[in-house]
Scaffold this motif. Structure first.
Motif, PDB file in Angstrom:
ATOM      1  N   LYS A   7       0.826  -1.217   0.000  1.00 42.98           N
ATOM      2  CA  LYS A   7       0.000   0.000   0.000  1.00 42.98           C
ATOM      3  C   LYS A   7       0.857   1.263   0.000  1.00 42.98           C
ATOM      4  CE  LYS A   7      -3.691   2.242   2.678  1.00 42.98           C
ATOM      5  NZ  LYS A   7      -4.689   2.430   1.633  1.00 42.98           N
ATOM      6  N   GLU A  11       0.904   4.263  -2.755  1.00 40.79           N
ATOM      7  CA  GLU A  11       0.559   5.628  -2.324  1.00 40.79           C
ATOM      8  C   GLU A  11       1.673   6.596  -2.724  1.00 40.79           C
ATOM      9  OE1 GLU A  11      -2.241   6.720  -1.315  1.00 40.79           O
ATOM     10  OE2 GLU A  11      -3.239   5.218  -0.074  1.00 40.79           O
ATOM     11  N   ASP A  70      -9.138   0.286  -5.361  1.00 47.58           N
ATOM     12  CA  ASP A  70      -7.687   0.437  -5.380  1.00 47.58           C
ATOM     13  C   ASP A  70      -7.139   0.338  -3.967  1.00 47.58           C
ATOM     14  OD1 ASP A  70      -5.733   1.517  -7.839  1.00 47.58           O
ATOM     15  OD2 ASP A  70      -4.872   1.699  -5.834  1.00 47.58           O
ATOM     16  N   HIS A  73      -5.168   5.166  -1.698  1.00 43.33           N
ATOM     17  CA  HIS A  73      -6.287   6.097  -1.560  1.00 43.33           C
ATOM     18  C   HIS A  73      -6.198   7.265  -2.544  1.00 43.33           C
ATOM     19  CE1 HIS A  73      -9.502   8.297   0.438  1.00 43.33           C
ATOM     20  NE2 HIS A  73      -9.755   7.178   1.085  1.00 43.33           N
ATOM     21  N   GLN A  74      -4.980   7.682  -2.871  1.00 42.73           N
ATOM     22  CA  GLN A  74      -4.785   8.876  -3.707  1.00 42.73           C
ATOM     23  C   GLN A  74      -5.508   8.819  -5.051  1.00 42.73           C
ATOM     24  OE1 GLN A  74      -3.165  11.767  -2.640  1.00 42.73           O
ATOM     25  NE2 GLN A  74      -4.178  12.557  -4.468  1.00 42.73           N
ATOM     26  N   LEU A  76      -8.182   7.284  -5.828  1.00 44.23           N
ATOM     27  CA  LEU A  76      -9.628   7.415  -5.600  1.00 44.23           C
ATOM     28  C   LEU A  76      -9.984   8.875  -5.324  1.00 44.23           C
ATOM     29  CD1 LEU A  76     -10.198   4.244  -3.373  1.00 44.23           C
ATOM     30  CD2 LEU A  76     -10.527   4.471  -5.838  1.00 44.23           C
ATOM     31  N   ASP A  77      -9.113   9.572  -4.599  1.00 40.79           N
ATOM     32  CA  ASP A  77      -9.305  11.012  -4.384  1.00 40.79           C
ATOM     33  C   ASP A  77      -9.250  11.757  -5.714  1.00 40.79           C
ATOM     34  OD1 ASP A  77      -9.468  10.539  -1.663  1.00 40.79           O
ATOM     35  OD2 ASP A  77      -7.406  11.174  -1.242  1.00 40.79           O
ATOM     36  N   ASN A  93     -11.556   1.498  -1.196  1.00 47.30           N
ATOM     37  CA  ASN A  93     -10.137   1.534  -0.835  1.00 47.30           C
ATOM     38  C   ASN A  93      -9.847   0.261  -0.040  1.00 47.30           C
ATOM     39  OD1 ASN A  93      -8.078   3.418   1.452  1.00 47.30           O
ATOM     40  ND2 ASN A  93      -7.490   2.551  -0.504  1.00 47.30           N
TER      41      ASN A  93
END
Length: 196
Positions: A7, A11, A70, A73-74, A76-77, A93
């Protein structure tokens, strides 16, 4: 390297904009396939979705039952900035291998090639688990020699056949005729159907 694909690795790739695979739009082979789908109620998953331009394309063309997954998280943001009306509960996430649900259709786009090759059998099992009976796994695989220098990691028609043939009916597995310029001659387009 391949043991560090966790992860925090992903990220950091997004935070530092080290996303060379990101073409900024839906890939032509998947866009062409999407344009032929008549049933817009299909429940669709895009795992390892990244910035997920395919999900954006689907959403903008009337598909509303789309799930974007995914580990990082980035992306998805990034996605929700582009599509603020997309349902937040359809942005997942999570770890693909621990996710539970069922889908009519799953799209593969630069996810398989980003996984540690040791996870490929587990990938096939999880895809089979996530698909409804006769559900389809559709997408692109890279067609170049398997390497430890990834991601992306390569693969061959022979390998994909041996991995998927027991759990999937392999309707199509052939060189992609409409890949983007940078990937021409390096991609295989496929349509696999879950065996019951």
């Amino acid at each position: 390297m391949i043991n560090k694909l966790n992860k925090s690795y992903w990220e950091n790739r997004y935070v530092n904009n080290q996303i060379g695979w990101n073409i900024g739009y839906a890939s032509t082979p998947l866009k062409t396939y999407i344009d032929q789908i008549k049933d817009k109620s299909l429940k669709i998953l895009i795992p390892g979705a990244g910035n997920s331009y395919e999900a954006e394309y689907l959403w903008c063309h009337g598909f509303k039952n789309i799930y974007v997954l995914d580990l990082a998280h980035q992306p998805l943001d990034n996605f929700i900035i582009r599509l603020p009306n997309f349902p937040k509960n359809q942005l997942i996430n999570a770890d693909f291998f621990e996710y539970e649900n069922s889908f009519d259709l799953i799209f593969e786009q630069t996810f398989f090639c980003a996984l540690n090759p040791n996870l490929r059998t587990q990938y096939v099992d999880q895809m089979h688990q996530l698909l409804k009976p006769k559900g389809k796994l559709v997408g692109l695989f890279f067609n170049f020699e398997l390497t430890e220098e990834g991601p992306p990691f390569g693969g061959s028609v022979f390998e994909y056949n041996s991995l998927f043939k027991h759990q999937f009916k392999m309707n199509v597995l052939e060189p992609s005729i409409n890949s983007i310029k940078e990937r021409q001659g390096k991609e295989l387009f496929f349509i696999f159907e879950k065996k019951s």
